[in-house]
Design an enzyme around this catalytic site. Structure first.
Site, PDB file in Angstrom:
ATOM      1  N   SER A  97       4.280  -6.524  -0.875  1.00 15.73           N
ATOM      2  CA  SER A  97       3.461  -5.345  -1.154  1.00 15.73           C
ATOM      3  C   SER A  97       2.061  -5.504  -0.563  1.00 15.73           C
ATOM      4  O   SER A  97       1.912  -5.734   0.632  1.00 15.73           O
ATOM      5  CB  SER A  97       3.420  -5.082  -2.662  1.00 15.73           C
ATOM      6  OG  SER A  97       2.846  -3.833  -2.951  1.00 15.73           O
ATOM      7  N   HIS A  98       1.021  -5.412  -1.399  1.00 14.24           N
ATOM      8  CA  HIS A  98      -0.358  -5.434  -0.908  1.00 14.24           C
ATOM      9  C   HIS A  98      -0.913  -6.850  -0.795  1.00 14.24           C
ATOM     10  O   HIS A  98      -2.082  -7.028  -0.440  1.00 14.24           O
ATOM     11  CB  HIS A  98      -1.251  -4.634  -1.854  1.00 14.24           C
ATOM     12  CG  HIS A  98      -1.294  -5.200  -3.242  1.00 14.24           C
ATOM     13  ND1 HIS A  98      -0.218  -5.149  -4.085  1.00 14.24           N
ATOM     14  CD2 HIS A  98      -2.273  -5.854  -3.918  1.00 14.24           C
ATOM     15  CE1 HIS A  98      -0.535  -5.729  -5.229  1.00 14.24           C
ATOM     16  NE2 HIS A  98      -1.773  -6.171  -5.159  1.00 14.24           N
ATOM     17  N   ASP A 129      -0.444   0.662   1.239  1.00 11.90           N
ATOM     18  CA  ASP A 129      -0.349  -0.789   1.364  1.00 11.90           C
ATOM     19  C   ASP A 129       0.782  -1.147   2.322  1.00 11.90           C
ATOM     20  O   ASP A 129       1.368  -0.270   2.963  1.00 11.90           O
ATOM     21  CB  ASP A 129      -0.179  -1.435  -0.009  1.00 11.90           C
ATOM     22  CG  ASP A 129       1.108  -1.024  -0.694  1.00 11.90           C
ATOM     23  OD1 ASP A 129       1.685   0.012  -0.327  1.00 11.90           O
ATOM     24  OD2 ASP A 129       1.550  -1.745  -1.614  1.00 11.90           O
ATOM     25  N   ASP A 175       3.915  -2.080   2.205  1.00  8.42           N
ATOM     26  CA  ASP A 175       5.258  -1.506   2.096  1.00  8.42           C
ATOM     27  C   ASP A 175       5.217  -0.047   1.659  1.00  8.42           C
ATOM     28  O   ASP A 175       6.258   0.540   1.361  1.00  8.42           O
ATOM     29  CB  ASP A 175       6.138  -2.320   1.151  1.00  8.42           C
ATOM     30  CG  ASP A 175       5.717  -2.214  -0.305  1.00  8.42           C
ATOM     31  OD1 ASP A 175       4.501  -2.147  -0.548  1.00  8.42           O
ATOM     32  OD2 ASP A 175       6.590  -2.230  -1.192  1.00  8.42           O
ATOM     33  N   ASP A 183       4.295   1.515  -0.971  1.00 14.95           N
ATOM     34  CA  ASP A 183       4.660   1.964  -2.311  1.00 14.95           C
ATOM     35  C   ASP A 183       3.412   2.325  -3.131  1.00 14.95           C
ATOM     36  O   ASP A 183       3.529   2.793  -4.262  1.00 14.95           O
ATOM     37  CB  ASP A 183       5.532   0.943  -3.041  1.00 14.95           C
ATOM     38  CG  ASP A 183       4.813  -0.337  -3.435  1.00 14.95           C
ATOM     39  OD1 ASP A 183       3.700  -0.587  -2.928  1.00 14.95           O
ATOM     40  OD2 ASP A 183       5.371  -1.097  -4.253  1.00 14.95           O
ATOM     41  N   ARG A 184       2.226   2.127  -2.550  1.00 20.20           N
ATOM     42  CA  ARG A 184       0.985   2.504  -3.225  1.00 20.20           C
ATOM     43  C   ARG A 184       0.199   3.492  -2.365  1.00 20.20           C
ATOM     44  O   ARG A 184       0.372   3.543  -1.145  1.00 20.20           O
ATOM     45  CB  ARG A 184       0.118   1.269  -3.495  1.00 20.20           C
ATOM     46  CG  ARG A 184       0.782   0.256  -4.402  1.00 20.20           C
ATOM     47  CD  ARG A 184      -0.210  -0.795  -4.852  1.00 20.20           C
ATOM     48  NE  ARG A 184       0.427  -1.838  -5.641  1.00 20.20           N
ATOM     49  CZ  ARG A 184      -0.216  -2.629  -6.494  1.00 20.20           C
ATOM     50  NH1 ARG A 184      -1.521  -2.497  -6.652  1.00 20.20           N
ATOM     51  NH2 ARG A 184       0.433  -3.554  -7.170  1.00 20.20           N
ATOM     52  N   SER A 228      -2.020   1.093 -11.159  1.00 20.46           N
ATOM     53  CA  SER A 228      -2.212   0.342  -9.921  1.00 20.46           C
ATOM     54  C   SER A 228      -1.860   1.171  -8.689  1.00 20.46           C
ATOM     55  O   SER A 228      -1.491   0.620  -7.658  1.00 20.46           O
ATOM     56  CB  SER A 228      -1.391  -0.945  -9.944  1.00 20.46           C
ATOM     57  OG  SER A 228      -0.011  -0.659 -10.150  1.00 20.46           O
TER      58      SER A 228
END
Length: 552
Positions: free
Chosen positions: A147-148, A311, A313, A315-316, A400
């Site tokens: 992720s991030h 980010d 991937d 997802d954010r 988040s």
């Protein structure tokens, strides 16, 4: 010395990619060290090859364990395999493919040999299973991403046929089996060379990008965005959404500019996060400093009506407006919920609003204003999966900067966080309302009050963290918090009765939640007040004293 947070990374901040990749293949984990064993958190197994916590042995063992798990669950459809842009992601994907192919698993990898956002993987799994129908072989997936997290990290996450993050029963079984395989020197792991795996009859290709991008009109009002001419600046932040944004603009004829198309496993173009580390956190003002500056530099005649970041991937989401700068994730969630539940006429009229227990209470007030039931769950997006699948919980979001919501007809879109979706929603909101999300948030605070929210870390030993995770409400004897009567002491989420792994204390105008960190010797205190910054500080001080008193 002044903090370098928000400034462009220097050469000494960059990871040595050669050393990172060499360590992936050369380092064998020491299983007597808990930090070097396979361990699944809320988003899979994460670590770094340089710390012996994400190495070839880990990935071979985890993949074999997933093969055995899915066989035990009767999952016989294809497994979608995806990766992001982190330096360790491609070698880990290759290792996984070698094991999957050796076990005869039907694997589908990206047809473009590119990067795949987590939401595109979730969307692919759900679309396949919906089209296959009940009783037919079901698909699942693996996404290789931390992720991030910083460039030196790797991550490996399993998504079962429901398309979302695996639950603790699944990840616990997979982790235990993977550690057994590691302890046995990887005996029991089937594996063939990569070239043979790529040529295997069971290895196929899938166009993740087209499947996702072409289906976007089913979940968003792209016609409104196009007609209004909303000017969008999309920053992939060096992540897996890099090719997706350009295609979204072109295929749907949007006024969209990909602000920075660079992909670099060192992320040398990034501005440093709050702790002077490179971290692709699109909710962080420091990590998003370049995009914020780009927007503010042209404020007099802003180049974009909405600027967004994702980010690694995707997802954010991070939302930047000309009038408000980078929006706090809680603020944007409140705006998104208010807008969607007023404008999605195809949704179940009884569908609830889902949020994590550390998300802002302005969401509670917005939900009440909408006449919708609020369902508060523990941290982790997996808790939103059942509602998104059934349509009974058409929106799920966490503080988040992770959220997803259902298609316009109320059916499921993704059951994992979708940063691209939430970023595009900001443009739909702007197009339909004629106001920016930050302007709309101001309207919500005029109606419901303006909360002040913060998170701090407090030192704790491993024993103290374990004690915090096992607290009961009876352990808390305090009756007031920052001058207000305590109305709730929670160790279970009110929405589903699941353990929160910590404590939440609530008053009329404030709350705090304390949870142990899974990776550091600290516990995290989330706190919020509707009575201003001074009251928030008092809440934080009393929260720390209260928690320390019951775990010491």
């Amino acid at each position: 010395m002044a903090s370098r947070a928000g400034t462009v990374a220097l050469p000494q901040d960059l990871v040595d990619i050669t050393a990172l990749l060499d360590a992936y293949y050369d380092v064998t984990p020491d299983l007597s060290d808990p930090a070097q064993r396979v361990a699944f958190g809320t988003s899979g197994h994460r670590g770094s090859s340089l710390k012996a916590s994400f190495n070839e042995g880990h990935i071979l063992a985890i993949t074999q364990a997933i093969v055995e798990y899915r066989a035990g669950q009767g999952i016989t459809g294809p497994l979608f395999l995806a990766k992001d842009t982190h330096g360790l992601s491609e070698p880990a994907q290759n290792s996984a493919l070698e094991v999957l192919a050796a076990n005869g698993v039907n694997v589908l990898i990206d047809a473009r040999h590119g990067y795949t956002p987590t939401p595109a993987l979730s969307h692919a799994i759900l679309k396949y299973n919906n089209e296959a129908g009940p009783g037919q072989p079901q698909a699942d997936g693996i996404v290789v991403t931390p992720s991030h997290n910083p460039p030196a990290d790797g991550g490996f996450k399993y998504n079962p046929p429901h398309g979302g993050p695996a639950d603790t029963d699944a990840t616990g079984w997979i982790a235990n089996r993977a550690n057994e395989l590691l302890e046995n020197g990887l005996r029991g792991v089937k594996r063939i060379p990569l070239n043979d795996a790529l040529k295997a009859d069971a290895t196929g290709k899938f166009d993740f990008l087209s499947s996702y991008v072409d289906d976007l009109p089913s979940v968003l009002d792209l016609d409104a965005i196009r007609t209004a001419g909303v000017r969008i600046g999309a920053d992939p932040m060096g992540g897996a959404s890099v090719d997706y944004w350009g295609e979204i603009g072109e295929r749907h004829q949007l006024n969209l500019t990909v602000v920075n198309p660079t992909v670099d496993p060192q992320w040398a173009f990034m501005t440093l996060d709050w702790d002077e580390k490179i971290r692709m956190d699109c909710s962080s003002p420091s990590a998003m400093a370049s995009l914020i500056k780009r927007m503010s530099d042209s404020a007099a005649g802003s180049a974009y009506d909405v600027a967004t970041g994702n980010d690694a991937d995707a997802d954010r989401h991070g939302i930047v407006t000309p009038d408000g700068g980078l929006m706090n994730p809680n603020h944007y969630l409140a705006v998104a919920i208010d807008y969607l539940y007023r404008n999605r006429t195809g949704w179940n009229p009884e569908s609830v609003v889902g949020k994590t227990l550390v998300s802002s209470s302005i969401i509670d007030r917005v939900a009440a204003g909408l006449g919708r039931k609020l369902v508060e769950v523990p941290v982790g997006f997996k808790w939103f999966v059942p509602g998104l699948l059934s349509g009974e919980g058409a929106f799920g979001g966490e503080e988040s900067a992770g959220a997803s919501f259902n298609k316009r007809d109320g059916s499921v879109w993704t059951t994992d966080k979708d940063g691209i979706l939430l970023a595009l929603l900001a443009s739909e909101i702007t197009a339909v309302t004629g106001k920016s999300p930050s302007q709309l948030y101001k309207g919500l605070t005029d109606q419901f009050g303006a909360p002040v929210y913060a998170r701090i870390d407090a030192a704790a030993t491993r024993e103290q963290k374990a004690k915090l995770g096992k607290l009961s409400a009876a352990d808390v004897t305090a009756t007031t918090l920052a001058g207000e009567e305590i109305t709730a002491k929670l160790t279970e989420a009110p929405g589903n009765g699941a353990s929160i792994g910590g404590l939440k204390v609530v008053t009329e105008n404030a709350w705090f939640a304390a949870r142990p960190s899974g990776t550091e010797d600290v516990y995290k205190i989330y706190a919020e007040s509707f009575k201003g910054a001074d009251h928030l500080k008092q809440v934080q001080e009393e929260a720390k004293a209260l928690v320390d008193g019951v775990i010491s």
